[in-house]
Design an enzyme around this catalytic site. Structure first.
Site, PDB file in Angstrom:
ATOM      1  N   HIS A 130      37.107  30.390  38.572  1.00 40.53           N
ATOM      2  CA  HIS A 130      38.125  30.143  37.539  1.00 40.53           C
ATOM      3  C   HIS A 130      39.280  29.356  38.182  1.00 40.53           C
ATOM      4  O   HIS A 130      40.386  29.861  38.330  1.00 40.53           O
ATOM      5  CB  HIS A 130      38.604  31.468  36.939  1.00 40.53           C
ATOM      6  CG  HIS A 130      39.322  31.320  35.635  1.00 40.53           C
ATOM      7  ND1 HIS A 130      39.492  30.106  34.998  1.00 40.53           N
ATOM      8  CD2 HIS A 130      39.931  32.245  34.831  1.00 40.53           C
ATOM      9  CE1 HIS A 130      40.161  30.292  33.877  1.00 40.53           C
ATOM     10  NE2 HIS A 130      40.441  31.568  33.749  1.00 40.53           N
ATOM     11  N   ASP A 222      42.200  42.076  38.038  1.00 41.22           N
ATOM     12  CA  ASP A 222      41.477  41.513  36.891  1.00 41.22           C
ATOM     13  C   ASP A 222      40.632  42.648  36.302  1.00 41.22           C
ATOM     14  O   ASP A 222      40.478  43.707  36.933  1.00 41.22           O
ATOM     15  CB  ASP A 222      40.602  40.331  37.380  1.00 41.22           C
ATOM     16  CG  ASP A 222      39.884  39.605  36.240  1.00 41.22           C
ATOM     17  OD1 ASP A 222      40.282  39.779  35.068  1.00 41.22           O
ATOM     18  OD2 ASP A 222      38.925  38.862  36.523  1.00 41.22           O
ATOM     19  N   CYS A 262      45.356  37.767  35.547  1.00 38.52           N
ATOM     20  CA  CYS A 262      45.006  36.547  34.816  1.00 38.52           C
ATOM     21  C   CYS A 262      45.025  36.762  33.309  1.00 38.52           C
ATOM     22  O   CYS A 262      45.186  35.800  32.555  1.00 38.52           O
ATOM     23  CB  CYS A 262      43.633  36.045  35.266  1.00 38.52           C
ATOM     24  SG  CYS A 262      42.333  37.271  35.026  1.00 38.52           S
ATOM     25  N   ARG A 290      49.799  28.361  33.006  1.00 37.56           N
ATOM     26  CA  ARG A 290      48.521  27.693  32.708  1.00 37.56           C
ATOM     27  C   ARG A 290      48.806  26.337  32.058  1.00 37.56           C
ATOM     28  O   ARG A 290      48.178  25.334  32.362  1.00 37.56           O
ATOM     29  CB  ARG A 290      47.672  28.545  31.743  1.00 37.56           C
ATOM     30  CG  ARG A 290      47.148  29.849  32.303  1.00 37.56           C
ATOM     31  CD  ARG A 290      46.110  29.635  33.385  1.00 37.56           C
ATOM     32  NE  ARG A 290      44.973  28.862  32.935  1.00 37.56           N
ATOM     33  CZ  ARG A 290      43.897  29.345  32.334  1.00 37.56           C
ATOM     34  NH1 ARG A 290      43.801  30.644  32.142  1.00 37.56           N
ATOM     35  NH2 ARG A 290      42.886  28.565  31.969  1.00 37.56           N
TER      36      ARG A 290
HETATM   37  N1  NVA Z   1      36.926  37.908  35.168  1.00 38.91           N
HETATM   38  C1  NVA Z   1      37.318  37.654  33.800  1.00 38.91           C
HETATM   39  C2  NVA Z   1      38.382  36.613  33.744  1.00 38.91           C
HETATM   40  C3  NVA Z   1      38.895  36.319  32.349  1.00 38.91           C
HETATM   41  C4  NVA Z   1      39.941  35.266  32.340  1.00 38.91           C
HETATM   42  C5  NVA Z   1      36.092  37.220  32.993  1.00 38.91           C
HETATM   43  O1  NVA Z   1      35.315  36.394  33.480  1.00 38.91           O
HETATM   44  O2  NVA Z   1      35.918  37.724  31.881  1.00 38.91           O
HETATM   45  N1   CP Z   2      43.052  33.971  31.853  1.00 41.92           N
HETATM   46  C1   CP Z   2      42.273  33.341  30.960  1.00 41.92           C
HETATM   47  O1   CP Z   2      41.499  32.439  31.277  1.00 41.92           O
HETATM   48  O2   CP Z   2      42.446  33.772  29.682  1.00 41.92           O
HETATM   49  P1   CP Z   2      41.525  33.394  28.438  1.00 41.92           P
HETATM   50  O3   CP Z   2      40.202  34.065  28.637  1.00 41.92           O
HETATM   51  O4   CP Z   2      42.276  33.944  27.258  1.00 41.92           O
HETATM   52  O5   CP Z   2      41.367  31.907  28.364  1.00 41.92           O
END
Ligand code: NVA
Ligand code: CP
Length: 304
Positions: A130, A222, A262, A290
């Site tokens: 990410h 997270d 995040c 962001r």
């Molecule tokens: N680890 C999480 C991050 C979301 C922004 C996911 O992949 O769902």
């Molecule tokens: N942190 C993040 O990427 O959030 P969203 O899943 O809402 O885009």
């Protein structure tokens, strides 16, 4: 200059620091109310195979603030969902738009898109990485501490896409990183090996959140179950118990430490309500960043 942002490790240092620097400038420009239409008549295609609030809205708002336009493409109403191949989609979209952002499951899909697209491709999250989130995270850390190099970040929880990209971003920025993950949930071993080989920051994986948090400048967490891992939710709740940012853990970090997440957050699981709302929390500045980091990224990749 690189064409794409696929991972932070493969993003050249020069571009990485340029984005962070330009993001600070763009944030100041935005705050002053001055208009900046550097991407006038430019279009970003955004492919979302997973849900999103921040990524979608910040990219779309960012494009419009820079005078351009963004198109939201969900698999259910495009041919992507009916099996049109990535190599065809990539070449077709490249004839219409100036950049493509992709949020999907496998990292290979984003890499494939970049291989066949003639326009920049941005990784908006995969199961493995990410990178856009980490650019915003580093911007937030730099705002609070003025510098990046020599700080310590403690990551508490799953060795997931966030952990992998944080390792890559922290190593590039010279931030020491200590990750507390339950056994069986470590970050990607190749990424750890790459990070250690860089010799630019200290990196450790431990089993005790208290150990990771000791003397940290930044506490980061997270969700325990990421998108696509819904069926593992109950098992993960058991394995991750105690891997939480709370007032006890904050007591182990430096007094002026900041708490990052995040988002979206599951209060009561990986973070307490108190830690999210407390004086050390920078999560909403982080979410705002962001927008600024991605505007800088879009300018760099589209305009150079
Ligand atoms: N680890 C999480 C991050 C979301 C922004 C996911 O992949 O769902
Ligand atoms: N942190 C993040 O990427 O959030 P969203 O899943 O809402 O885009």
């Amino acid at each position: 200059m690189t064409k794409d942002l696929l991972t932070l490790a493969s993003f050249p240092d020069e571009d990485f620091f340029k984005v962070l620097e330009r993001a600070e400038l763009l944030k100041a420009v935005h705050a002053s109310g001055e208009e900046r239409f550097t991407l006038k008549s430019r279009t970003l295609a955004m492919i979302f195979e997973k849900s999103s609030t921040r990524t979608r809205v910040s990219f779309e708002a960012g494009m419009s603030q820079l005078g351009g336009h963004a198109i939201f493409l969900s698999p259910s109403d495009t041919q992507i969902g009916r099996g049109e191949e990535i190599r065809d989609t990539a070449r077709v979209l490249s004839r219409y738009v100036d950049a493509i952002m992709v949020r999907t499951y496998s990292q290979e899909s984003v890499e494939d898109m970049a291989k066949y697209a003639s326009v920049p491709v941005i990784n908006g999250l995969t199961d493995k990485h990410h990178p856009c989130q980490v650019l915003a995270d580093l911007l937030t850390i730099k705002e609070r501490f003025v510098r990046l190099e020599g700080l310590k970040l403690a990551y508490i929880g799953d060795g997931n896409n966030m952990a992998n990209s944080l390792i890559e971003g922290c190593v590039k920025a010279g931030i020491d990183i200590s990750l507390a993950c339950p056994e069986g949930y470590d970050p990607d071993s190749d990424i750890l090996a790459w990070a250690r080989g860089m010799k630019r920051a200290k990196i450790e994986v431990v089993r005790e959140p208290e150990k990771a948090a000791a003397g940290a400048d930044v506490l980061y967490t997270d969700v325990w179950a990421s998108m696509g891992q819904e069926s593992e939710k109950t098992a993960r709740e058991k394995h991750f118990r105690g891997f939480q940012i709370n007032s006890g853990l904050l007591g182990r970090a430096k007094p002026d430490s900041i708490v990052l997440h995040c988002l979206p957050a599951h209060r009561g699981e990986e973070i307490t309500d108190e830690a999210m709302e407390g004086k050390n929390s920078a999560v909403f500045d982080q979410a705002e960043n962001r927008l600024h980091a991605q505007k800088a990224l879009l300018e760099l990749l589209i305009m150079g």
